[in-house]
Design a protein around this motif. Sequence first.
Motif, PDB file in Angstrom:
ATOM      1  N   ALA A  39       3.542  60.475   9.562  1.00 26.17           N
ATOM      2  CA  ALA A  39       4.553  60.179  10.503  1.00 26.17           C
ATOM      3  C   ALA A  39       5.442  61.301  10.488  1.00 26.17           C
ATOM      4  CB  ALA A  39       4.749  58.679  10.764  1.00 26.17           C
ATOM      5  N   ILE A  40       5.941  61.966  11.449  1.00 24.52           N
ATOM      6  CA  ILE A  40       7.021  62.799  11.362  1.00 24.52           C
ATOM      7  C   ILE A  40       7.849  62.073  12.504  1.00 24.52           C
ATOM      8  CG2 ILE A  40       7.906  64.944  12.160  1.00 24.52           C
ATOM      9  CD1 ILE A  40       4.361  65.296  11.484  1.00 24.52           C
ATOM     10  N   ILE A  41       9.009  61.744  12.186  1.00 22.32           N
ATOM     11  CA  ILE A  41      10.240  61.016  12.893  1.00 22.32           C
ATOM     12  C   ILE A  41      11.507  61.809  12.920  1.00 22.32           C
ATOM     13  CG2 ILE A  41       8.863  58.725  12.263  1.00 22.32           C
ATOM     14  CD1 ILE A  41      11.401  58.237  10.575  1.00 22.32           C
ATOM     15  N   GLY A  42      12.453  61.411  13.610  1.00 26.82           N
ATOM     16  CA  GLY A  42      13.558  62.109  13.688  1.00 26.82           C
ATOM     17  C   GLY A  42      14.136  61.704  15.151  1.00 26.82           C
ATOM     18  N   PRO A  43      15.630  61.837  15.280  1.00 25.62           N
ATOM     19  CA  PRO A  43      16.161  61.690  16.541  1.00 25.62           C
ATOM     20  C   PRO A  43      15.664  62.624  17.471  1.00 25.62           C
ATOM     21  CG  PRO A  43      17.706  61.543  14.762  1.00 25.62           C
ATOM     22  CD  PRO A  43      16.430  62.220  14.188  1.00 25.62           C
ATOM     23  N   GLY A 222       3.608  50.616  10.783  1.00 26.81           N
ATOM     24  CA  GLY A 222       2.445  49.879  10.660  1.00 26.81           C
ATOM     25  C   GLY A 222       1.110  50.875  10.234  1.00 26.81           C
ATOM     26  N   LEU A 223       1.385  52.002  10.785  1.00 23.28           N
ATOM     27  CA  LEU A 223       0.322  52.989  10.402  1.00 23.28           C
ATOM     28  C   LEU A 223       0.268  54.083   9.179  1.00 23.28           C
ATOM     29  CD1 LEU A 223      -1.042  54.372  13.720  1.00 23.28           C
ATOM     30  CD2 LEU A 223      -2.258  52.813  12.242  1.00 23.28           C
ATOM     31  N   ALA A 224       1.900  54.538   9.191  1.00 20.10           N
ATOM     32  CA  ALA A 224       1.903  55.469   8.378  1.00 20.10           C
ATOM     33  C   ALA A 224       1.629  55.391   6.634  1.00 20.10           C
ATOM     34  CB  ALA A 224       3.213  56.367   8.646  1.00 20.10           C
ATOM     35  N   ASP A 225       1.121  56.447   6.272  1.00 21.08           N
ATOM     36  CA  ASP A 225       0.973  56.295   4.751  1.00 21.08           C
ATOM     37  C   ASP A 225       2.232  56.986   4.192  1.00 21.08           C
ATOM     38  OD1 ASP A 225      -1.732  55.449   4.016  1.00 21.08           O
ATOM     39  OD2 ASP A 225      -2.313  57.002   5.353  1.00 21.08           O
ATOM     40  N   ARG A 226       2.480  58.265   4.692  1.00 22.77           N
ATOM     41  CA  ARG A 226       3.743  58.834   4.350  1.00 22.77           C
ATOM     42  C   ARG A 226       4.494  59.277   5.511  1.00 22.77           C
ATOM     43  NH1 ARG A 226       4.246  59.930  -0.501  1.00 22.77           N
ATOM     44  NH2 ARG A 226       5.635  61.669  -0.286  1.00 22.77           N
ATOM     45  N   ILE A 227       5.823  59.422   5.405  1.00 26.78           N
ATOM     46  CA  ILE A 227       6.852  59.569   6.616  1.00 26.78           C
ATOM     47  C   ILE A 227       7.457  60.725   6.044  1.00 26.78           C
ATOM     48  CG2 ILE A 227       8.746  58.923   8.183  1.00 26.78           C
ATOM     49  CD1 ILE A 227       7.712  55.924   7.891  1.00 26.78           C
ATOM     50  N   LEU A 228       7.686  61.914   7.240  1.00 27.80           N
ATOM     51  CA  LEU A 228       8.487  63.104   6.855  1.00 27.80           C
ATOM     52  C   LEU A 228       9.585  62.918   8.143  1.00 27.80           C
ATOM     53  CD1 LEU A 228       8.901  66.176   6.343  1.00 27.80           C
ATOM     54  CD2 LEU A 228       7.597  66.750   8.232  1.00 27.80           C
ATOM     55  N   VAL A 229      10.896  63.060   7.517  1.00 30.68           N
ATOM     56  CA  VAL A 229      12.021  62.541   8.643  1.00 30.68           C
ATOM     57  C   VAL A 229      12.614  64.415   8.902  1.00 30.68           C
ATOM     58  CG1 VAL A 229      14.120  61.633   9.085  1.00 30.68           C
ATOM     59  CG2 VAL A 229      12.254  60.668   7.518  1.00 30.68           C
ATOM     60  N   LEU A 230      12.718  64.571  10.165  1.00 23.46           N
ATOM     61  CA  LEU A 230      13.525  65.813  10.363  1.00 23.46           C
ATOM     62  C   LEU A 230      14.868  65.470  11.131  1.00 23.46           C
ATOM     63  CD1 LEU A 230      10.738  67.903  12.105  1.00 23.46           C
ATOM     64  CD2 LEU A 230      11.506  67.865   9.732  1.00 23.46           C
ATOM     65  N   HIS A 231      15.769  66.197  10.800  1.00 21.97           N
ATOM     66  CA  HIS A 231      17.097  66.024  11.691  1.00 21.97           C
ATOM     67  C   HIS A 231      17.905  67.544  11.752  1.00 21.97           C
ATOM     68  CE1 HIS A 231      20.585  63.908  12.943  1.00 21.97           C
ATOM     69  NE2 HIS A 231      21.452  64.083  12.015  1.00 21.97           N
ATOM     70  N   HIS A 232      17.775  67.661  13.045  1.00 20.91           N
ATOM     71  CA  HIS A 232      18.493  68.969  13.278  1.00 20.91           C
ATOM     72  C   HIS A 232      17.732  70.159  12.789  1.00 20.91           C
ATOM     73  CE1 HIS A 232      21.969  67.313  14.943  1.00 20.91           C
ATOM     74  NE2 HIS A 232      22.497  66.971  13.908  1.00 20.91           N
ATOM     75  N   GLY A 233      16.317  69.812  12.622  1.00 19.70           N
ATOM     76  CA  GLY A 233      15.267  70.980  12.426  1.00 19.70           C
ATOM     77  C   GLY A 233      14.993  71.070  10.899  1.00 19.70           C
ATOM     78  N   GLN A 234      15.720  70.242  10.259  1.00 20.20           N
ATOM     79  CA  GLN A 234      15.544  70.271   8.786  1.00 20.20           C
ATOM     80  C   GLN A 234      14.956  68.632   8.211  1.00 20.20           C
ATOM     81  OE1 GLN A 234      19.723  71.299   7.858  1.00 20.20           O
ATOM     82  NE2 GLN A 234      18.838  72.692   6.452  1.00 20.20           N
ATOM     83  N   LYS A 235      14.239  69.041   7.064  1.00 14.44           N
ATOM     84  CA  LYS A 235      13.632  67.963   6.500  1.00 14.44           C
ATOM     85  C   LYS A 235      14.801  67.134   5.802  1.00 14.44           C
ATOM     86  CE  LYS A 235      10.980  67.998   2.522  1.00 14.44           C
ATOM     87  NZ  LYS A 235      10.162  67.989   1.613  1.00 14.44           N
ATOM     88  N   ILE A 236      15.083  65.949   5.957  1.00 15.69           N
ATOM     89  CA  ILE A 236      16.006  65.204   5.338  1.00 15.69           C
ATOM     90  C   ILE A 236      15.372  64.136   4.276  1.00 15.69           C
ATOM     91  CG2 ILE A 236      17.975  65.570   6.897  1.00 15.69           C
ATOM     92  CD1 ILE A 236      17.331  62.660   7.860  1.00 15.69           C
TER      93      ILE A 236
END
Length: 275
Positions: A39-43, A222-236
């Motif tokens: 999953a890719i999440i972020g504001p 409920g689904l993601a094995d891994r999560i990537l969090v982006l914020h202002h275009g960057q991986k945080i």
Amino acid sequence: MPEAAPEPVLEVRDLGIHFGGLHAVRDVTASVPAGQITAIIGPNGAGKSTFFNLISGFYQPTSGSIRFLGEDITRLKTHQVVARGIARTFQTTTIYKELSVLDNAMIGHRVRTRAGLLDALLRTGRERQDEQGSRAGAMRALERVGLASQAGRPAGALTQEGQKRVGIAMALASDPRLLLLDEPAAGMNPEETVSLMGLIRELVAGGLTVALVEHKMSLVMGLADRILVLHHGQKIAQGTPAEVSRDPTVIEAYLGGHAHGGQMGQPGQAGGSHA
Ligand SMILES: Nc1ncnc2c1ncn2[C@@H]1O[C@H](COP(=O)(O)OP(=O)(O)OP(=O)(O)O)[C@@H](O)[C@H]1O
Ligand SMILES: [Mg+2]
């Protein structure tokens, strides 16, 4: 005990794009493991859709590289990316509501196996030749999303969730290895969301790798094995749901922009000021 991560199907390194002075995606290094759900999440405005647009060849990166199944696909065009095995859905619905469910899936098949949408819509000679192949491919895709029995109905007559399934069938019609879903549960009620989660799990159980962008945290967690969090275009952050949800940088990113109700649980609904 965490198991060893599967081989990545997709690896991006220092990936970036800027529009004028705006770095929509900046120096992102990340990978998508095979057979899992990332999953890719972020504001709002974090660069999630742009990230998908880069991977799928809709945008050309201004820096960095993209490897898929060991091959450098950084400079490929959309149809070449599709041919390598990456398909996507879009944040806003792109189905043809007046057309039948089957016709939609067939357009998905043609667009992804032939020159382009125009050919698919105008049905050139070559397209007619491929009619049978498209139909068979489209029906297989509809079966995978549980819509075979609805093939003859106008797509617009289906529920929100049904229409999302049509969009997924359009993407599956190219028989991808990696499926990118941009906010698949947007506009769905909780029951529909749960049903869609079941579908995504089934697709992954069948061997597909999925990367999805989603604001609904119930789905992500409920689904993601891994999560990537982006914020202002960057991986945080990148990690398991448990790791990411207790990461102070992630919590700050969600709370920072949304003074009230800013639980990580509902970033999408908390604000709404993003144009
Ligand atoms: N083609 C473009 N030209 C100029 N700016 C763009 C373009 N595409 C995206 N942007 C900008 O890049 C930033 C990231 O946008 P993006 O759509 O990737 O965000 P997002 O994380 O998907 O947000 P949301 O959760 O609201 O869908 C935004 O500031 C957006 O306005
Ligand atoms: Mg988006």
